[in-house]
Enzyme design. Structure first.
Site, PDB file in Angstrom:
ATOM      1  N   PHE A   1     119.465 -15.848  46.498  1.00  0.00           N
ATOM      2  CA  PHE A   1     118.854 -14.508  46.389  1.00  0.00           C
ATOM      3  C   PHE A   1     117.758 -14.334  47.446  1.00  0.00           C
ATOM      4  O   PHE A   1     116.660 -13.830  47.143  1.00  0.00           O
ATOM      5  CB  PHE A   1     118.269 -14.259  44.988  1.00  0.00           C
TER       6      PHE A   1
ATOM      7  N   ALA B   1     112.214 -18.816  51.140  1.00  0.00           N
ATOM      8  CA  ALA B   1     113.250 -19.602  50.462  1.00  0.00           C
ATOM      9  C   ALA B   1     112.633 -20.484  49.380  1.00  0.00           C
ATOM     10  O   ALA B   1     112.320 -21.658  49.624  1.00  0.00           O
ATOM     11  CB  ALA B   1     114.023 -20.435  51.486  1.00  0.00           C
ATOM     12  N   LEU B   2     112.498 -19.876  48.216  1.00  0.00           N
ATOM     13  CA  LEU B   2     111.923 -20.593  47.066  1.00  0.00           C
ATOM     14  C   LEU B   2     112.980 -20.797  45.985  1.00  0.00           C
ATOM     15  O   LEU B   2     113.266 -21.937  45.587  1.00  0.00           O
ATOM     16  CB  LEU B   2     110.747 -19.777  46.499  1.00  0.00           C
TER      17      LEU B   2
ATOM     18  N   THR C   1     109.867 -12.392  36.589  1.00  0.00           N
ATOM     19  CA  THR C   1     110.412 -11.416  35.640  1.00  0.00           C
ATOM     20  C   THR C   1     109.268 -10.745  34.861  1.00  0.00           C
ATOM     21  O   THR C   1     108.137 -11.246  34.841  1.00  0.00           O
ATOM     22  CB  THR C   1     111.324 -12.117  34.610  1.00  0.00           C
TER      23      THR C   1
ATOM     24  N   GLN D   1     111.945  22.574  27.319  1.00  0.00           N
ATOM     25  CA  GLN D   1     110.818  21.687  27.030  1.00  0.00           C
ATOM     26  C   GLN D   1     111.169  20.203  27.129  1.00  0.00           C
ATOM     27  O   GLN D   1     110.367  19.392  27.614  1.00  0.00           O
ATOM     28  CB  GLN D   1     110.259  21.999  25.637  1.00  0.00           C
TER      29      GLN D   1
ATOM     30  N   GLU E   1     110.622 -11.974  41.898  1.00  0.00           N
ATOM     31  CA  GLU E   1     109.191 -12.221  42.144  1.00  0.00           C
ATOM     32  C   GLU E   1     108.431 -12.331  40.812  1.00  0.00           C
ATOM     33  O   GLU E   1     107.272 -11.941  40.691  1.00  0.00           O
ATOM     34  CB  GLU E   1     108.608 -11.168  43.089  1.00  0.00           C
TER      35      GLU E   1
ATOM     36  N   GLU F   1     116.153 -21.321  43.665  1.00  0.00           N
ATOM     37  CA  GLU F   1     117.380 -22.117  43.760  1.00  0.00           C
ATOM     38  C   GLU F   1     118.315 -21.726  42.622  1.00  0.00           C
ATOM     39  O   GLU F   1     117.866 -21.121  41.639  1.00  0.00           O
ATOM     40  CB  GLU F   1     117.028 -23.613  43.678  1.00  0.00           C
ATOM     41  N   PRO F   2     119.585 -22.098  42.731  1.00  0.00           N
ATOM     42  CA  PRO F   2     120.518 -21.708  41.662  1.00  0.00           C
ATOM     43  C   PRO F   2     120.013 -22.101  40.272  1.00  0.00           C
ATOM     44  O   PRO F   2     120.199 -21.360  39.305  1.00  0.00           O
ATOM     45  CB  PRO F   2     121.803 -22.447  42.042  1.00  0.00           C
TER      46      PRO F   2
HETATM   47  P1  TGC Z   1     101.427 -24.672  38.285  1.00  0.00           P
HETATM   48  O1  TGC Z   1     102.681 -25.395  38.640  1.00  0.00           O
HETATM   49  O2  TGC Z   1     100.583 -25.226  37.214  1.00  0.00           O
HETATM   50  O3  TGC Z   1     100.447 -24.496  39.528  1.00  0.00           O
HETATM   51  C1  TGC Z   1     100.828 -24.850  40.754  1.00  0.00           C
HETATM   52  C2  TGC Z   1      99.689 -24.571  41.711  1.00  0.00           C
HETATM   53  O4  TGC Z   1      99.717 -23.180  42.030  1.00  0.00           O
HETATM   54  C3  TGC Z   1      98.466 -22.589  41.677  1.00  0.00           C
HETATM   55  N1  TGC Z   1      98.738 -21.245  41.187  1.00  0.00           N
HETATM   56  C4  TGC Z   1      98.443 -20.158  41.886  1.00  0.00           C
HETATM   57  N2  TGC Z   1      97.847 -20.000  43.071  1.00  0.00           N
HETATM   58  C5  TGC Z   1      97.692 -18.740  43.502  1.00  0.00           C
HETATM   59  N3  TGC Z   1      98.116 -17.671  42.817  1.00  0.00           N
HETATM   60  C6  TGC Z   1      98.726 -17.795  41.635  1.00  0.00           C
HETATM   61  N4  TGC Z   1      99.153 -16.702  40.993  1.00  0.00           N
HETATM   62  C7  TGC Z   1      98.914 -19.082  41.110  1.00  0.00           C
HETATM   63  N5  TGC Z   1      99.479 -19.565  39.980  1.00  0.00           N
HETATM   64  C8  TGC Z   1      99.353 -20.896  40.046  1.00  0.00           C
HETATM   65  C9  TGC Z   1      97.896 -23.496  40.623  1.00  0.00           C
HETATM   66  O5  TGC Z   1      96.491 -23.367  40.569  1.00  0.00           O
HETATM   67  C10 TGC Z   1      98.313 -24.854  41.179  1.00  0.00           C
HETATM   68  O6  TGC Z   1      97.492 -25.154  42.309  1.00  0.00           O
HETATM   69  P2  TGC Z   1      96.939 -26.625  42.531  1.00  0.00           P
HETATM   70  O7  TGC Z   1      96.198 -26.589  43.816  1.00  0.00           O
HETATM   71  O8  TGC Z   1      96.106 -26.930  41.334  1.00  0.00           O
HETATM   72  O9  TGC Z   1      98.149 -27.512  42.602  1.00  0.00           O
HETATM   73  O10 TGC Z   1     101.852 -23.240  38.031  1.00  0.00           O
HETATM   74  P3  TGC Z   1     101.407 -22.318  36.880  1.00  0.00           P
HETATM   75  O11 TGC Z   1     101.579 -23.006  35.573  1.00  0.00           O
HETATM   76  O12 TGC Z   1     100.049 -21.778  37.177  1.00  0.00           O
HETATM   77  O13 TGC Z   1     102.475 -21.172  37.033  1.00  0.00           O
HETATM   78  C11 TGC Z   1     103.596 -21.140  36.213  1.00  0.00           C
HETATM   79  C12 TGC Z   1     104.287 -19.810  36.485  1.00  0.00           C
HETATM   80  C13 TGC Z   1     105.497 -19.725  35.560  1.00  0.00           C
HETATM   81  C14 TGC Z   1     103.335 -18.671  36.179  1.00  0.00           C
HETATM   82  C15 TGC Z   1     104.697 -19.738  37.948  1.00  0.00           C
HETATM   83  O14 TGC Z   1     105.531 -20.792  38.214  1.00  0.00           O
HETATM   84  C16 TGC Z   1     105.400 -18.461  38.267  1.00  0.00           C
HETATM   85  O15 TGC Z   1     104.765 -17.468  38.642  1.00  0.00           O
HETATM   86  N6  TGC Z   1     106.736 -18.427  38.134  1.00  0.00           N
HETATM   87  C17 TGC Z   1     107.548 -17.308  38.588  1.00  0.00           C
HETATM   88  C18 TGC Z   1     108.002 -17.639  39.952  1.00  0.00           C
HETATM   89  C19 TGC Z   1     108.700 -16.497  40.548  1.00  0.00           C
HETATM   90  O16 TGC Z   1     108.120 -15.434  40.682  1.00  0.00           O
HETATM   91  N7  TGC Z   1     109.977 -16.755  40.941  1.00  0.00           N
HETATM   92  C20 TGC Z   1     110.796 -15.764  41.549  1.00  0.00           C
HETATM   93  C21 TGC Z   1     110.628 -15.841  43.035  1.00  0.00           C
HETATM   94  S1  TGC Z   1     111.350 -14.424  43.687  1.00  0.00           S
HETATM   95  C22 TGC Z   1     112.365 -14.942  44.825  1.00  0.00           C
HETATM   96  O17 TGC Z   1     112.526 -16.073  45.071  1.00  0.00           O
HETATM   97  C23 TGC Z   1     112.934 -13.903  45.624  1.00  0.00           C
HETATM   98  S2  TGC Z   1     111.656 -13.686  46.634  1.00  0.00           S
HETATM   99  C24 TGC Z   1     111.799 -12.637  47.738  1.00  0.00           C
HETATM  100  C25 TGC Z   1     113.127 -12.248  48.180  1.00  0.00           C
HETATM  101  O18 TGC Z   1     113.757 -12.976  48.970  1.00  0.00           O
HETATM  102  O19 TGC Z   1     113.458 -11.093  47.881  1.00  0.00           O
END
Ligand code: TGC
Length: 384
Positions: free
Chosen positions: A157, A124-125, A366, A280, A364, A127-128
């Site tokens: 979702f 649960a990540l 886009t 073809q 997960e 949100e609307p």
């Molecule tokens: P940022 O906020 O700066 O960093 C936060 C902390 O996370 C760490 N980090 C990671 N750690 C492991 N693997 C990765 N790929 C990581 N990316 C970031 C980062 O080092 C930091 O750690 P700490 O200890 O320093 O606090 O985040 P960012 O700027 O790196 O990332 C921004 C962005 C846009 C890439 C990220 O927010 C992202 O990937 N956004 C997309 C999120 C997403 O995929 N949302 C859809 C979820 S899908 C869903 O909810 C349905 S799921 C399953 C279902 O029920 O079907």
């Protein structure tokens, strides 16, 4: 492409493939048409132990290595993306997070029951108002004088949302941004926890997808994952590395199914006095899809290989997820095209492939988010 499979991994793939063809494929089209949950598949996943395949053996799971897990998900994705999504959320996102971040007590509380499938997990990540940017999420977890937390908010979702026994909930315990978010293992029978199944989806129609409403859900401090506040976004993004690997595998499987279906149909269907596969431009559809299936598979197996060797696989997972999801849409679209008008009716699986594939470029992360992650890694410049 059996390049890197050990005899054990071959055996896993064979066992899952046979089970999928036996149990998962036959009712998939009807389930889709009727929005019917694939209960017989869930029962079978429990009986076979596939439901706990990647959970460590010490907690009763199969202890599968990352590539065996990928093979499981690929075969499930080939059979029915609805069944795959149930498993990859349960294992890849939830049990994997408990295993990686949980205290010994949390592992003992949840993993053995997740290994048998008695308890399913949901993640649960989203949100609307917060999907691509989860660091700004608004669900709150306010610490009370007795040490418990009061959770409020809405999640959307959520796969397995109304059938899960435990929800991995990301909620804000502190200030703004990523550092203010914590992860909780919330039993879904806690008073105030409500799941509302979402209907009318374009695809994944038989999969359980829900909106979760949390109203004054009171949980003890022992539910805080790892016992530490402020790690919620890191927990979520780390889980999504595995989620993206799972989607690479699932989309490879779906694209493989589209390819197999296309070959079977076009070698039977005749026009102009010969099988349409003899034309073809139809062979072009098949050839392009075949190459993309191989690319998606190799990109995904590379993620599993990096994970097995203990190397960072986040970037490779983004690449695999981006490529395989887009490729699966193209493959399914080609399958529809090869079927002509029959691709447009639900007696044939082509249309279901296309509808099920379509979500994978959205959730997960886009395709646009994956490209920004890849671009940031190459340039060192963040577009966020
Ligand atoms: P940022 O906020 O700066 O960093 C936060 C902390 O996370 C760490 N980090 C990671 N750690 C492991 N693997 C990765 N790929 C990581 N990316 C970031 C980062 O080092 C930091 O750690 P700490 O200890 O320093 O606090 O985040 P960012 O700027 O790196 O990332 C921004 C962005 C846009 C890439 C990220 O927010 C992202 O990937 N956004 C997309 C999120 C997403 O995929 N949302 C859809 C979820 S899908 C869903 O909810 C349905 S799921 C399953 C279902 O029920 O079907």
């Amino acid at each position: 492409m059996d390049l890197t499979l050990s005899p054990e991994q071959h055996a896993v793939r064979k066992a899952v493939r046979e089970w999928v063809d036996d149990v998962v494929v036959p009712p998939a089209l009807r389930n889709d048409r009727e929005e019917r949950f694939p209960q017989e598949a869930l029962d079978g996943l429990r009986q076979t132990g596939f439901i706990g395949m990647s959970i460590p053996e010490e907690f009763g799971g199969g202890g599968a290595d990352p590539l065996s897990y990928v093979l499981l998900i690929e075969e499930l994705g080939r059979g029915d993306a609805n069944v795959r999504s149930l498993v990859s959320v349960h294992l890849g996102l939830v049990s994997g997070s408990i295993d990686r971040w949980g205290t010994q007590e949390q592992k003992e509380q949840w993993l053995p029951r997740m290994a048998t499938g008695e308890v399913l997990g949901c993640f649960a990540l989203t949100e609307p108002d917060f999907g691509s940017n989860p660091a700004d999420l608004q669900a709150s977890a306010v610490k009370q004088a007795d040490g418990s937390y009061l959770l409020n908010g809405t999640k959307i979702f959520i796969t397995n949302g109304s059938i899960a026994g435990v929800a991995l909930v990301m909620a804000r315990t502190g200030g703004p941004g990523a550092k203010g978010v914590s992860a909780f293992l919330v039993p879904t029978d806690t008073p105030g926890f409500e799941a509302r199944r979402i209907h009318g989806k374009l695809g994944l129609r038989s999969c359980d997808t829900a909106e979760l409403v949390l109203r004054d859900v009171r949980v003890g401090p022992e539910t805080l994952l790892g016992g530490v506040e402020g790690k919620g976004i890191r927990v979520a993004l780390t889980a999504l590395n595995d989620g993206r690997m799972s989607l690479g595998a699932s989309c490879t499987g779906l694209a493989q199914a589209a390819l197999d279906t296309m070959v079977a149909y076009t070698t039977q269907r005749t026009q102009f006095g010969k099988p349409i596969a003899g034309h073809q431009l139809v062979q072009e559809l098949i050839a392009d899809t075949a190459v993309e299936v191989d690319c998606a598979r190799l990109l995904t197996w590379r993620v599993a290989d990096l994970k097995t060797r203990g190397e960072d696989y986040a970037l490779a997972a983004s690449k695999a997820k981006y490529y395989a999801s887009e490729a699966s849409v193209r493959a399914a679209n080609a399958c529809v095209q090869a079927h002509g008008g029959y691709g447009y009716i639900d007696e044939y699986p082509a249309g279901k492939y296309l509808r099920d594939a379509r979500v994978t470029t959205l959730y997960e992360g886009t395709s646009q988010i994956q490209k920004l992650i890849i671009g940031r890694a190459l340039t060192g410049i963040s577009a966020f």
